[in-house]
Design an enzyme around this catalytic site. Structure first.
Site, PDB file in Angstrom:
ATOM      1  N   ASP A  89      -1.457  51.364  98.269  1.00 40.82           N
ATOM      2  CA  ASP A  89      -0.685  50.656  97.249  1.00 40.82           C
ATOM      3  C   ASP A  89      -1.444  50.566  95.915  1.00 40.82           C
ATOM      4  O   ASP A  89      -2.394  49.791  95.783  1.00 40.82           O
ATOM      5  CB  ASP A  89      -0.359  49.245  97.781  1.00 40.82           C
ATOM      6  N   ALA A  90      -0.971  51.334  94.947  1.00 43.37           N
ATOM      7  CA  ALA A  90      -1.636  51.372  93.631  1.00 43.37           C
ATOM      8  C   ALA A  90      -1.516  50.041  92.889  1.00 43.37           C
ATOM      9  O   ALA A  90      -2.236  49.814  91.918  1.00 43.37           O
ATOM     10  CB  ALA A  90      -1.037  52.490  92.777  1.00 43.37           C
ATOM     11  N   GLU A 103       2.247  57.306 100.474  1.00 46.37           N
ATOM     12  CA  GLU A 103       3.050  58.234 101.274  1.00 46.37           C
ATOM     13  C   GLU A 103       2.902  57.950 102.760  1.00 46.37           C
ATOM     14  O   GLU A 103       1.961  57.273 103.180  1.00 46.37           O
ATOM     15  CB  GLU A 103       2.635  59.673 100.953  1.00 46.37           C
ATOM     16  N   TYR A 105       7.146  63.798  88.313  1.00 40.88           N
ATOM     17  CA  TYR A 105       6.359  64.032  87.108  1.00 40.88           C
ATOM     18  C   TYR A 105       4.853  63.832  87.325  1.00 40.88           C
ATOM     19  O   TYR A 105       4.039  64.457  86.648  1.00 40.88           O
ATOM     20  CB  TYR A 105       6.856  63.121  85.986  1.00 40.88           C
ATOM     21  N   TYR A 120      20.959  52.442  82.044  1.00 39.31           N
ATOM     22  CA  TYR A 120      19.518  52.682  81.996  1.00 39.31           C
ATOM     23  C   TYR A 120      18.837  51.934  80.842  1.00 39.31           C
ATOM     24  O   TYR A 120      18.293  50.864  81.028  1.00 39.31           O
ATOM     25  CB  TYR A 120      19.213  54.196  81.943  1.00 39.31           C
ATOM     26  N   LEU A 148       3.850  55.960  88.194  1.00 41.15           N
ATOM     27  CA  LEU A 148       4.372  55.283  89.390  1.00 41.15           C
ATOM     28  C   LEU A 148       5.855  55.010  89.212  1.00 41.15           C
ATOM     29  O   LEU A 148       6.310  54.655  88.127  1.00 41.15           O
ATOM     30  CB  LEU A 148       3.664  53.946  89.601  1.00 41.15           C
ATOM     31  N   ALA A 149       6.618  55.199  90.273  1.00 40.89           N
ATOM     32  CA  ALA A 149       8.024  54.769  90.294  1.00 40.89           C
ATOM     33  C   ALA A 149       8.233  54.141  91.661  1.00 40.89           C
ATOM     34  O   ALA A 149       8.058  54.799  92.681  1.00 40.89           O
ATOM     35  CB  ALA A 149       8.961  55.950  90.100  1.00 40.89           C
ATOM     36  N   VAL A 201      15.746  65.738  88.549  1.00 34.62           N
ATOM     37  CA  VAL A 201      16.049  65.139  89.841  1.00 34.62           C
ATOM     38  C   VAL A 201      14.720  64.794  90.501  1.00 34.62           C
ATOM     39  O   VAL A 201      13.859  65.660  90.668  1.00 34.62           O
ATOM     40  CB  VAL A 201      16.813  66.120  90.748  1.00 34.62           C
TER      41      VAL A 201
HETATM   42  P1  NAD Z   1       8.846  60.011  91.931  1.00 34.87           P
HETATM   43  O1  NAD Z   1       9.640  59.123  92.824  1.00 34.87           O
HETATM   44  O2  NAD Z   1       9.033  61.483  92.060  1.00 34.87           O
HETATM   45  O3  NAD Z   1       7.267  59.710  92.095  1.00 34.87           O
HETATM   46  C1  NAD Z   1       6.771  58.408  92.164  1.00 34.87           C
HETATM   47  C2  NAD Z   1       5.305  58.423  92.546  1.00 34.87           C
HETATM   48  O4  NAD Z   1       4.848  57.058  92.623  1.00 34.87           O
HETATM   49  C3  NAD Z   1       5.001  59.034  93.925  1.00 34.87           C
HETATM   50  O5  NAD Z   1       3.785  59.747  93.850  1.00 34.87           O
HETATM   51  C4  NAD Z   1       4.801  57.825  94.820  1.00 34.87           C
HETATM   52  O6  NAD Z   1       3.961  58.027  95.959  1.00 34.87           O
HETATM   53  C5  NAD Z   1       4.134  56.882  93.839  1.00 34.87           C
HETATM   54  N1  NAD Z   1       4.211  55.478  94.234  1.00 34.87           N
HETATM   55  C6  NAD Z   1       5.299  54.700  94.349  1.00 34.87           C
HETATM   56  N2  NAD Z   1       4.938  53.445  94.717  1.00 34.87           N
HETATM   57  C7  NAD Z   1       3.582  53.448  94.828  1.00 34.87           C
HETATM   58  C8  NAD Z   1       2.616  52.470  95.152  1.00 34.87           C
HETATM   59  N3  NAD Z   1       2.952  51.211  95.431  1.00 34.87           N
HETATM   60  N4  NAD Z   1       1.321  52.846  95.197  1.00 34.87           N
HETATM   61  C9  NAD Z   1       0.939  54.128  94.924  1.00 34.87           C
HETATM   62  N5  NAD Z   1       1.807  55.085  94.575  1.00 34.87           N
HETATM   63  C10 NAD Z   1       3.112  54.745  94.521  1.00 34.87           C
HETATM   64  O7  NAD Z   1       9.145  59.499  90.450  1.00 34.87           O
HETATM   65  P2  NAD Z   1       9.353  60.251  89.046  1.00 34.87           P
HETATM   66  O8  NAD Z   1      10.799  60.427  88.822  1.00 34.87           O
HETATM   67  O9  NAD Z   1       8.431  61.387  88.892  1.00 34.87           O
HETATM   68  O10 NAD Z   1       8.931  59.072  88.049  1.00 34.87           O
HETATM   69  C11 NAD Z   1       7.632  58.936  87.513  1.00 34.87           C
HETATM   70  C12 NAD Z   1       7.728  58.283  86.140  1.00 34.87           C
HETATM   71  O11 NAD Z   1       8.463  59.161  85.269  1.00 34.87           O
HETATM   72  C13 NAD Z   1       8.480  56.948  86.149  1.00 34.87           C
HETATM   73  O12 NAD Z   1       7.873  56.077  85.234  1.00 34.87           O
HETATM   74  C14 NAD Z   1       9.855  57.332  85.643  1.00 34.87           C
HETATM   75  O13 NAD Z   1      10.547  56.270  85.033  1.00 34.87           O
HETATM   76  C15 NAD Z   1       9.487  58.409  84.633  1.00 34.87           C
HETATM   77  N6  NAD Z   1      10.599  59.316  84.259  1.00 34.87           N
HETATM   78  C16 NAD Z   1      11.370  59.901  85.210  1.00 34.87           C
HETATM   79  C17 NAD Z   1      12.449  60.699  84.809  1.00 34.87           C
HETATM   80  C18 NAD Z   1      13.339  61.376  85.835  1.00 34.87           C
HETATM   81  O14 NAD Z   1      14.395  61.907  85.442  1.00 34.87           O
HETATM   82  N7  NAD Z   1      12.947  61.419  87.087  1.00 34.87           N
HETATM   83  C19 NAD Z   1      12.708  60.908  83.455  1.00 34.87           C
HETATM   84  C20 NAD Z   1      11.863  60.324  82.511  1.00 34.87           C
HETATM   85  C21 NAD Z   1      10.808  59.511  82.920  1.00 34.87           C
END
Ligand code: NAD
Length: 394
Positions: A112-113, A76, A54, A236, A140-141, A275
């Site tokens: 690291d954010a 990354e 996202y 969840y 961030l996730a 996904v």
């Molecule tokens: P993702 O794993 O695709 O992306 C995570 C991002 O966080 C990446 O850019 C990664 O590099 C970055 N990241 C992780 N640790 C980091 C750190 N320490 N420092 C800097 N960057 C860091 O995740 P996603 O599924 O897109 O999730 C993003 C948000 O959306 C989350 O809050 C998640 O809960 C929410 N969300 C996801 C879904 C889903 O189905 N995937 C649904 C609703 C909400």
């Protein structure tokens, strides 16, 4: 080298440079083709977690839909001569290359954010390059967070609360549906998950930006959450992750108050299940998502990651948008996933689904395809037999 997917559980340890680039370009082309995210709505956008899922989609819509200058932060892994990078590394390169082609500012800081050092670097970059930020996307996730004040490393858990949860799931590679017994989280595991995935870090970011006077008047910030269907609540929304997401709601209210001084706005946006690297790791979710995708595709309401975020920006985030808020003040774009028609059908199928009828009732194939696409595999037009340099995207 010839790059093929190497899957270990819910992670793929290789990523295809040209495939990731093509995937990013497809998403950019989609957004340009839509043309519904208001051009000029945001001048400068900071995306925390910009390299995948996202966050990447948000950066694409901000940059190529709204014409915004984007500063991204992600964590990354760079490639070596013999090893591919993580997918997000290629995604960032592809985004930057396409932005450069269009004369659009795009800078990515990798690190690291959660650390104060990265926050400092971002503030300095904004001062030097942008002056102010109009929108902060917090996406961030992560499974771990080293706390910047105590330096303690916290690990999140994906567990139910209270008692052992006996629930249906699917083994994504084998396609086998079975029941798993998931142990409940301890008090420490709940607290750690809130520390990693809750709202404290978002607050730290917004406090730092506000204190440094780097937020534009009426600046906005949005953080993403998931609520989903009752079928996944035990693991969840009512589990450790739900506790962390409740903390995000708490943080949203705090930030909202602090942003009053600049007429700004802080919101949690509730998104649909897709996904991603993060969501593939959650038990039960792949089975729910397989049924959900099938039903939404049959009913014509399915959206992928970029379609969903394009709708979020076009209908909810741009300045004139009439936001669809729930009683807690969250933006809801999970309306299509939670539509009665969709949920009634998913819930009808849930008790019926087993290994034999999953191909009929669910869309595990679509789930697997989306999973591979995250790592740049299965993208139309990419020659997967070609010799590629892992250190370049083309
Ligand atoms: P993702 O794993 O695709 O992306 C995570 C991002 O966080 C990446 O850019 C990664 O590099 C970055 N990241 C992780 N640790 C980091 C750190 N320490 N420092 C800097 N960057 C860091 O995740 P996603 O599924 O897109 O999730 C993003 C948000 O959306 C989350 O809050 C998640 O809960 C929410 N969300 C996801 C879904 C889903 O189905 N995937 C649904 C609703 C909400």
């Amino acid at each position: 080298m010839i790059v093929k997917p190497r899957i270990r559980g819910f992670i793929c340890t290789t990523a295809h440079p040209a495939g990731c680039a093509a995937h990013v370009n497809q998403q950019i082309d989609y957004v340009i083709g839509q043309g519904d995210a208001a051009d000029g709505a945001f001048g400068n956008v900071l995306v925390l977690g910009c390299s995948g899922g996202y966050g990447l989609a948000s950066r694409i819509v901000a940059g190529f839909g709204c014409g915004a200058k984007t500063l991204g932060v992600s964590f990354e892994k760079a490639p070596t001569e013999s090893k591919t990078a993580s997918a997000g590394w290629y995604n960032n390169k592809a985004f930057e290359a396409r932005a450069a082609e269009q004369g659009l500012y795009a800078k990515t800081l990798d690190g690291d954010a959660f650390s104060d050092a990265m926050r400092e670097e971002v503030l300095e970059t904004i001062k030097a390059d942008l002056g102010h930020i109009d929108l902060v996307v917090y996406s961030l996730a992560s499974p771990v967070r080293q706390h910047p004040k105590t330096e303690v490393l916290h690990r999140s858990s994906i567990k139910p609360l209270g008692e052992v949860l006996d629930i249906k799931t699917v083994h994504v590679e084998k396609g086998e549906v079975s029941n798993v017994a998931l142990e409940p989280a301890t008090v420490e595991e709940i607290a750690d998950t809130v520390t990693v995935m809750g709202g404290e870090d978002w607050e730290y970011w917004m406090d730092a930006l506000l204190a440094a006077d780097l937020l534009a008047p009426k600046a906005k910030t949005v953080a993403y959450t998931y609520i989903g269907s009752e079928l996944t609540w035990p693991i969840y929304w009512e589990g450790t992750l739900g506790k962390a997401k409740a903390d995000l709601d708490r943080a949203s209210a705090q930030i909202q108050q602090k942003l009053q001084s600049i007429g700004g706005d802080a919101r949690v946006a509730v998104l649909k299940a897709i996904v991603s690297q993060a969501s593939a790791a959650i038990p039960v979710v792949p089975l729910y998502a397989a049924l959900l995708f099938r039903v939404m595709k049959e009913q014509g309401s399915h959206e992928d990651c970029i379609e969903h975020i394009d709708r979020l920006f076009a209908s909810q985030l741009q300045p004139e948008a009439e936001m669809r808020l729930d009683e807690a003040g969250r933006i809801r774009v999970d309306d299509l996933e939670l539509a009665d028609r969709v949920q009634a059908e998913v819930k009808r199928r849930w008790p019926l689904v087993d290994t034999e009828n999953l191909p009929e009732l669910g869309d595990l194939t679509g789930f697997r395809e989306d999973f591979l696409k995250i790592f740049g595999f299965g993208i139309d037009g990419v020659d997967y037999d070609a010799d590629v340099d892992p250190q370049r995207i083309s």
